[in-house]
Design an enzyme around this catalytic site. Structure first.
Site, PDB file in Angstrom:
ATOM      1  N   ASN A   1      -2.569  12.974   8.172  1.00 33.66           N
ATOM      2  CA  ASN A   1      -1.212  13.354   7.722  1.00 33.66           C
ATOM      3  C   ASN A   1      -0.257  13.556   8.890  1.00 33.66           C
ATOM      4  O   ASN A   1       0.854  13.036   8.898  1.00 33.66           O
ATOM      5  CB  ASN A   1      -1.270  14.672   6.934  1.00 33.66           C
ATOM      6  CG  ASN A   1      -2.055  14.528   5.664  1.00 33.66           C
ATOM      7  OD1 ASN A   1      -1.855  13.579   4.919  1.00 33.66           O
ATOM      8  ND2 ASN A   1      -2.976  15.456   5.419  1.00 33.66           N
TER       9      ASN A   1
ATOM     10  N   LYS B   1      -4.957  25.477  14.093  1.00 30.74           N
ATOM     11  CA  LYS B   1      -4.970  26.958  14.053  1.00 30.74           C
ATOM     12  C   LYS B   1      -6.388  27.512  14.031  1.00 30.74           C
ATOM     13  O   LYS B   1      -6.673  28.538  14.642  1.00 30.74           O
ATOM     14  CB  LYS B   1      -4.205  27.491  12.842  1.00 30.74           C
ATOM     15  CG  LYS B   1      -4.664  26.941  11.505  1.00 30.74           C
ATOM     16  CD  LYS B   1      -3.593  26.141  10.873  1.00 30.74           C
ATOM     17  CE  LYS B   1      -4.104  25.250   9.770  1.00 30.74           C
ATOM     18  NZ  LYS B   1      -3.062  24.435   9.198  1.00 30.74           N
TER      19      LYS B   1
ATOM     20  N   GLU C   1       2.644  24.976  19.014  1.00 34.46           N
ATOM     21  CA  GLU C   1       3.693  25.428  18.085  1.00 34.46           C
ATOM     22  C   GLU C   1       3.345  25.093  16.632  1.00 34.46           C
ATOM     23  O   GLU C   1       3.587  25.885  15.712  1.00 34.46           O
ATOM     24  CB  GLU C   1       5.028  24.768  18.459  1.00 34.46           C
ATOM     25  CG  GLU C   1       6.202  25.148  17.584  1.00 34.46           C
ATOM     26  CD  GLU C   1       6.585  26.611  17.719  1.00 34.46           C
ATOM     27  OE1 GLU C   1       7.077  26.997  18.783  1.00 34.46           O
ATOM     28  OE2 GLU C   1       6.390  27.370  16.752  1.00 34.46           O
TER      29      GLU C   1
ATOM     30  N   GLY D   1      -1.841  17.944  -4.964  1.00 29.27           N
ATOM     31  CA  GLY D   1      -2.013  17.795  -3.516  1.00 29.27           C
ATOM     32  C   GLY D   1      -1.483  18.982  -2.723  1.00 29.27           C
ATOM     33  O   GLY D   1      -1.462  18.942  -1.493  1.00 29.27           O
TER      34      GLY D   1
ATOM     35  N   ASP E   1      -7.015  30.880   6.362  1.00 35.33           N
ATOM     36  CA  ASP E   1      -5.979  30.122   7.093  1.00 35.33           C
ATOM     37  C   ASP E   1      -4.866  31.067   7.557  1.00 35.33           C
ATOM     38  O   ASP E   1      -4.431  31.019   8.712  1.00 35.33           O
ATOM     39  CB  ASP E   1      -5.421  29.021   6.168  1.00 35.33           C
ATOM     40  CG  ASP E   1      -4.261  28.278   6.794  1.00 35.33           C
ATOM     41  OD1 ASP E   1      -4.498  27.367   7.598  1.00 35.33           O
ATOM     42  OD2 ASP E   1      -3.096  28.629   6.487  1.00 35.33           O
TER      43      ASP E   1
ATOM     44  N   LYS F   1      -3.689  32.256  11.514  1.00 33.76           N
ATOM     45  CA  LYS F   1      -2.305  32.266  12.007  1.00 33.76           C
ATOM     46  C   LYS F   1      -1.897  33.674  12.445  1.00 33.76           C
ATOM     47  O   LYS F   1      -1.176  33.842  13.450  1.00 33.76           O
ATOM     48  CB  LYS F   1      -1.371  31.730  10.924  1.00 33.76           C
ATOM     49  CG  LYS F   1      -1.612  30.235  10.682  1.00 33.76           C
ATOM     50  CD  LYS F   1      -0.990  29.771   9.383  1.00 33.76           C
ATOM     51  CE  LYS F   1      -1.233  28.299   9.147  1.00 33.76           C
ATOM     52  NZ  LYS F   1      -0.883  27.880   7.779  1.00 33.76           N
TER      53      LYS F   1
HETATM   54  P1  NAP Z   1      -6.244  14.806   8.366  1.00 37.08           P
HETATM   55  O1  NAP Z   1      -5.225  14.169   7.515  1.00 37.08           O
HETATM   56  O2  NAP Z   1      -7.560  15.197   7.772  1.00 37.08           O
HETATM   57  O3  NAP Z   1      -6.543  13.792   9.590  1.00 37.08           O
HETATM   58  C1  NAP Z   1      -7.574  13.999  10.513  1.00 37.08           C
HETATM   59  C2  NAP Z   1      -7.673  12.760  11.399  1.00 37.08           C
HETATM   60  O4  NAP Z   1      -8.665  13.017  12.386  1.00 37.08           O
HETATM   61  C3  NAP Z   1      -8.079  11.468  10.677  1.00 37.08           C
HETATM   62  O5  NAP Z   1      -7.287  10.406  11.122  1.00 37.08           O
HETATM   63  C4  NAP Z   1      -9.538  11.262  11.126  1.00 37.08           C
HETATM   64  O6  NAP Z   1      -9.900   9.905  11.264  1.00 37.08           O
HETATM   65  C5  NAP Z   1      -9.507  11.860  12.504  1.00 37.08           C
HETATM   66  N1  NAP Z   1     -10.814  12.264  12.985  1.00 37.08           N
HETATM   67  C6  NAP Z   1     -11.741  13.031  12.375  1.00 37.08           C
HETATM   68  N2  NAP Z   1     -12.827  13.167  13.167  1.00 37.08           N
HETATM   69  C7  NAP Z   1     -12.564  12.468  14.295  1.00 37.08           C
HETATM   70  C8  NAP Z   1     -13.275  12.228  15.489  1.00 37.08           C
HETATM   71  N3  NAP Z   1     -14.488  12.732  15.688  1.00 37.08           N
HETATM   72  N4  NAP Z   1     -12.691  11.438  16.447  1.00 37.08           N
HETATM   73  C9  NAP Z   1     -11.471  10.919  16.275  1.00 37.08           C
HETATM   74  N5  NAP Z   1     -10.731  11.124  15.149  1.00 37.08           N
HETATM   75  C10 NAP Z   1     -11.278  11.891  14.180  1.00 37.08           C
HETATM   76  O7  NAP Z   1      -5.672  16.096   9.098  1.00 37.08           O
HETATM   77  P2  NAP Z   1      -4.135  16.569   9.171  1.00 37.08           P
HETATM   78  O8  NAP Z   1      -3.710  17.117   7.872  1.00 37.08           O
HETATM   79  O9  NAP Z   1      -3.333  15.502   9.816  1.00 37.08           O
HETATM   80  O10 NAP Z   1      -4.274  17.825  10.155  1.00 37.08           O
HETATM   81  C11 NAP Z   1      -4.476  17.660  11.553  1.00 37.08           C
HETATM   82  C12 NAP Z   1      -4.365  19.014  12.256  1.00 37.08           C
HETATM   83  O11 NAP Z   1      -3.059  19.540  12.040  1.00 37.08           O
HETATM   84  C13 NAP Z   1      -5.340  20.078  11.753  1.00 37.08           C
HETATM   85  O12 NAP Z   1      -5.734  20.920  12.826  1.00 37.08           O
HETATM   86  C14 NAP Z   1      -4.493  20.890  10.783  1.00 37.08           C
HETATM   87  O13 NAP Z   1      -4.935  22.216  10.630  1.00 37.08           O
HETATM   88  C15 NAP Z   1      -3.153  20.837  11.491  1.00 37.08           C
HETATM   89  N6  NAP Z   1      -2.011  21.044  10.604  1.00 37.08           N
HETATM   90  C16 NAP Z   1      -1.856  20.259   9.521  1.00 37.08           C
HETATM   91  C17 NAP Z   1      -0.766  20.454   8.687  1.00 37.08           C
HETATM   92  C18 NAP Z   1      -0.540  19.592   7.471  1.00 37.08           C
HETATM   93  O14 NAP Z   1       0.426  19.821   6.750  1.00 37.08           O
HETATM   94  N7  NAP Z   1      -1.372  18.597   7.220  1.00 37.08           N
HETATM   95  C19 NAP Z   1       0.150  21.497   8.966  1.00 37.08           C
HETATM   96  C20 NAP Z   1      -0.027  22.281  10.112  1.00 37.08           C
HETATM   97  C21 NAP Z   1      -1.127  22.045  10.931  1.00 37.08           C
HETATM   98  P3  NAP Z   1      -9.992   8.890  10.004  1.00 37.08           P
HETATM   99  O15 NAP Z   1      -8.554   8.622   9.642  1.00 37.08           O
HETATM  100  O16 NAP Z   1     -10.688   7.707  10.551  1.00 37.08           O
HETATM  101  O17 NAP Z   1     -10.752   9.629   8.932  1.00 37.08           O
END
Ligand code: NAP
Length: 436
Positions: A18, A109, A133, A191, A205, A209
């Site tokens: 995402n 986080k 941040e 979602g 969570d 924070k």
């Molecule tokens: P996500 O959609 O689950 O994406 C995770 C990504 O990491 C995927 O592309 C996955 O690859 C990749 N990945 C997993 N294991 C891996 C590895 N061993 N080596 C390389 N790549 C790997 O997660 P997200 O929602 O973007 O969140 C990412 C971070 O941002 C998290 O720490 C989350 O807490 C933080 N965050 C998210 C949000 C939000 O709204 N989503 C808000 C604030 C903070 P594949 O695509 O191949 O599966």
């Protein structure tokens, strides 16, 4: 736009989910602006993913890799952006990158709430930046205001709604009167909640924070294990209806504050669902939005409000960090690192002064209110308001107390639960955001 002769900044993004997808899109679409703001070209040189076979849109396949470990130590990488999530492999990848002299940006986080100490030390040892941040409240700038804008002030309290999933659920329950389970199922379908919503609904969570916010606000090391935590899974539609009768709504709050207990200054970091009065600024924060209220000695009360999650909003915070770290590399040096000089001890929840809202099913007979009131009086907990509702088997008593130690409040509830005339204590919540 003036061309720069500076060496380009090489960026590696770990994870293209995402947030990672939006960061990569920005790096491509805004290359010219980023170059002008940084003072050197910012070049995406590697993107690590788990599954190389999945389609990745406009990303040049030459930059994709499934070997994040090799990517983070490559000579042509200056800044590593970790957007994988979870503790491992991010912890090892970030430590390795820092030790190899790369600056690191993370939105993680869960990791920063537990391992920020060792990672900050690694960043300091290599004289590079470690920015996060996006780890608290998505797009909302709150880490940088606390670490930089308020660096000359004394922060006394940081309280906020920092989990959009639980805020969406409580807002929907409040608005529609629906049961917790039904709203949660709908949130998963839309979602807004993950298939396994435990980390959100049980408050973990928000606690992560709170740990990050408390560490920064009070210049002390606070980890997720130091945060007292209750989630929202026991909240009923009845609680929200009852709260309204006291001109309140219910929110999951993350509260970090300096308190004095037994003559010692301590940090209280806690997460729980609480009643707050309608007129409190956090009461109007609805749906998936987040807000953080900071109270500082000289600045007074400051409120930060906005989108606490989502790919694009979170990427905005990540990009802000990336520009800062890239600028620092262009100009030489680094920004401020973790400050833990105050080393304040952590207060147990027992030490905190709170107000309680206690709802109980009682026997419909004379004298029950007096017996219940006597239990509160025994521990010097004074009662602010009482409501008696229903009759017969549905007779209910709701008591709202004035401020007293959480220890005295919880001991009173335990004693009430044992009373013959009390059939069941159906709900115990705290009341925040009032002066009495
Ligand atoms: P996500 O959609 O689950 O994406 C995770 C990504 O990491 C995927 O592309 C996955 O690859 C990749 N990945 C997993 N294991 C891996 C590895 N061993 N080596 C390389 N790549 C790997 O997660 P997200 O929602 O973007 O969140 C990412 C971070 O941002 C998290 O720490 C989350 O807490 C933080 N965050 C998210 C949000 C939000 O709204 N989503 C808000 C604030 C903070 P594949 O695509 O191949 O599966």
């Amino acid at each position: 736009m003036a061309a720069t002769s500076r060496r380009p900044i090489g960026v590696a993004v770990l994870g293209m989910g995402n947030v990672g997808t939006e960061v990569v899109r920005n790096l491509n679409d805004k290359a010219a602006d980023l170059q002008a703001r940084v003072g050197a070209p910012v070049e995406l040189r590697g993107v690590a993913v788990r599954d190389l076979a999945r389609p990745r849109g406009a990303v040049d396949s030459a930059v994709l890799t499934d070997d994040a470990e090799a990517l983070v130590v490559r000579d042509d990488i200056d800044v590593v952006v970790e957007l994988i999530g979870g503790i491992e492999p991010p912890r090892t990848l970030i430590r390795t990158a820092l030790q190899a002299g790369k600056s690191v940006i993370t939105a993680n986080k869960a990791l920063m709430a537990v391992h920020s100490g060792e990672l900050s030390e690694a960043a300091a040892a290599s004289n590079v930046d470690l920015y996060f941040e996006a780890a608290v409240a998505g797009a909302i700038p709150v880490i940088r205001p606390l670490t930089q804008s308020l660096a000359g002030d004394s922060v006394n309290r940081v309280a906020g709604i920092v989990n959009g999933t639980t805020n969406y659920i409580l807002s929907e329950m409040d608005e529609t009167g629906a049961a917790y389970e039904d709203v949660l199922a709908e949130a998963v379908r839309l979602g807004y909640a993950e298939a396994d919503p435990t980390a959100d609904v049980e408050g973990h969570d928000a606690a992560a924070k709170a740990a990050i916010l408390a560490s920064i606000a009070f210049h002390s090391r606070v980890t997720a294990n130091d945060v007292y935590c209750e989630g929202i899974s026991a909240i009923t539609a009845d609680d929200l209806v009852a709260a309204k009768k006291f001109d309140c709504t219910v929110k999951l709050l993350s509260i970090c504050e300096r308190i004095e207990a037994d003559g010692v200054e301590k940090i209280s970091a806690r997460v729980y669902p609480a009643l707050i009065p309608f007129e409190h600024p956090l009461a109007t924060v609805n749906g998936a939005f987040n807000a953080v209220v900071v109270e500082a000695e000289d600045a007074g009360r400051l409120m930060f409000y906005g989108q606490g999650a989502g790919g694009a909003p979170t990427a905005s915070a990540v990009l802000g960090d990336l520009v800062m770290a890239a600028r620092n590399r262009v100009n030489g040096g680094r920004g401020p690192l973790e400050s833990t000089y105050a080393s304040l001890p952590i207060a147990p929840i027992d030490d905190v002064q709170t107000r309680y809202y206690v709802s109980m099913n009682v026997a419909d007979k004379a004298g029950v209110l007096e017996q219940v009131a006597a239990e509160f009086a025994k521990r010097s907990v004074s009662i602010a308001a009482v409501r008696q509702e229903g009759a017969g088997e549905s007779a209910r008593l709701i008591v709202v107390t004035h401020r007293a130690s959480d220890r005295d409040q919880s001991e009173t509830v335990a004693a009430i639960e044992k009373m013959d005339s009390v059939i069941k204590v159906s709900s115990v919540l705290r009341l925040e955001g009032t002066n009495d």
